[in-house]
Motif scaffolding. Structure first.
Motif, PDB file in Angstrom:
ATOM      1  N   CYS A 180      27.846  34.138  12.274  1.00  0.00           N
ATOM      2  CA  CYS A 180      28.622  35.266  11.792  1.00  0.00           C
ATOM      3  C   CYS A 180      29.781  34.724  10.948  1.00  0.00           C
ATOM      4  CB  CYS A 180      29.151  36.058  12.989  1.00  0.00           C
ATOM      5  SG  CYS A 180      30.146  37.502  12.581  1.00  0.00           S
ATOM      6  N   ASN A 181      30.085  35.418   9.870  1.00  0.00           N
ATOM      7  CA  ASN A 181      31.149  34.994   8.968  1.00  0.00           C
ATOM      8  C   ASN A 181      32.032  36.183   8.627  1.00  0.00           C
ATOM      9  OD1 ASN A 181      31.914  34.918   5.816  1.00  0.00           O
ATOM     10  ND2 ASN A 181      32.100  32.879   6.696  1.00  0.00           N
ATOM     11  N   ALA A 182      33.336  35.935   8.563  1.00  0.00           N
ATOM     12  CA  ALA A 182      34.292  36.955   8.131  1.00  0.00           C
ATOM     13  C   ALA A 182      35.077  36.407   6.948  1.00  0.00           C
ATOM     14  CB  ALA A 182      35.242  37.310   9.273  1.00  0.00           C
ATOM     15  N   TRP A 183      35.062  37.141   5.855  1.00  0.00           N
ATOM     16  CA  TRP A 183      35.738  36.706   4.623  1.00  0.00           C
ATOM     17  C   TRP A 183      36.851  37.688   4.304  1.00  0.00           C
ATOM     18  CZ3 TRP A 183      36.728  32.831   1.667  1.00  0.00           C
ATOM     19  CH2 TRP A 183      37.176  33.020   0.356  1.00  0.00           C
ATOM     20  N   SER A 184      38.082  37.149   4.223  1.00  0.00           N
ATOM     21  CA  SER A 184      39.238  38.011   3.988  1.00  0.00           C
ATOM     22  C   SER A 184      39.555  38.172   2.508  1.00  0.00           C
ATOM     23  CB  SER A 184      40.470  37.429   4.694  1.00  0.00           C
ATOM     24  OG  SER A 184      40.891  36.248   4.038  1.00  0.00           O
ATOM     25  N   GLY A 185      38.915  37.382   1.664  1.00  0.00           N
ATOM     26  CA  GLY A 185      39.270  37.323   0.253  1.00  0.00           C
ATOM     27  C   GLY A 185      40.081  36.078  -0.052  1.00  0.00           C
ATOM     28  N   ALA A 186      40.675  35.505   1.008  1.00  0.00           N
ATOM     29  CA  ALA A 186      41.464  34.281   0.841  1.00  0.00           C
ATOM     30  C   ALA A 186      40.844  33.122   1.623  1.00  0.00           C
ATOM     31  CB  ALA A 186      42.894  34.507   1.299  1.00  0.00           C
ATOM     32  N   ARG A 187      40.261  33.429   2.768  1.00  0.00           N
ATOM     33  CA  ARG A 187      39.624  32.389   3.581  1.00  0.00           C
ATOM     34  C   ARG A 187      38.536  33.008   4.427  1.00  0.00           C
ATOM     35  NH1 ARG A 187      42.741  29.763   8.480  1.00  0.00           N
ATOM     36  NH2 ARG A 187      40.552  29.371   8.970  1.00  0.00           N
ATOM     37  N   GLY A 188      37.666  32.137   4.904  1.00  0.00           N
ATOM     38  CA  GLY A 188      36.561  32.579   5.738  1.00  0.00           C
ATOM     39  C   GLY A 188      36.653  32.006   7.133  1.00  0.00           C
TER      40      GLY A 188
END
Length: 116
Positions: A96-104
């Motif tokens: 599972c991956n979460a990307w904030s727009g600045a970091r993952g």
């Protein structure tokens, strides 16, 4: 600190279905894009599917389009991957991956093994 925890992996036969879940905590996810990746033995990590937390827009990798679905539960902060018609080549560790727009951020992974 954002934390992701996958669950639901296991050993299944070809043609079966399996659902993976990712519990997200430690952040506010409304601006995030959530995704699932897979790493097969000896291969690079492969993109499978993504979903925007706010609008629910989805994208799929070519190898899984039409067989896998992705969804999110904004109340319980979970992201699910519904896998159907599994094949032996779907075997691997699912992340599972979460990307904030600045970091993952990555979860620890869940093993899925599909026997022929």
């Amino acid at each position: 600190q954002v934390q992701l925890m996958e669950s639901g992996g296991g050993l299944v036969q070809a043609g079966s279905s399996l659902n993976l879940s990712c519990a997200a905590s430690g952040g506010t996810f409304k601006s995030y894009v959530m995704a699932w990746f897979r790493q097969a033995p000896g291969k690079e990590r492969e993109f499978l599917a993504s979903i925007s937390w706010s609008g629910g827009n989805t994208y799929f990798g070519d190898s899984v389009e039409g067989r896998f679905a992705i969804s999110r539960d904004t109340v319980n902060n979970t992201v699910s991957l519904q896998m159907s018609n599994l094949r032996p080549e779907d075997t691997g560790i699912y992340y599972c991956n979460a990307w904030s727009g600045a970091r993952g951020y990555w979860g620890q992974g869940a093993q899925v093994t599909v026997s022929s």
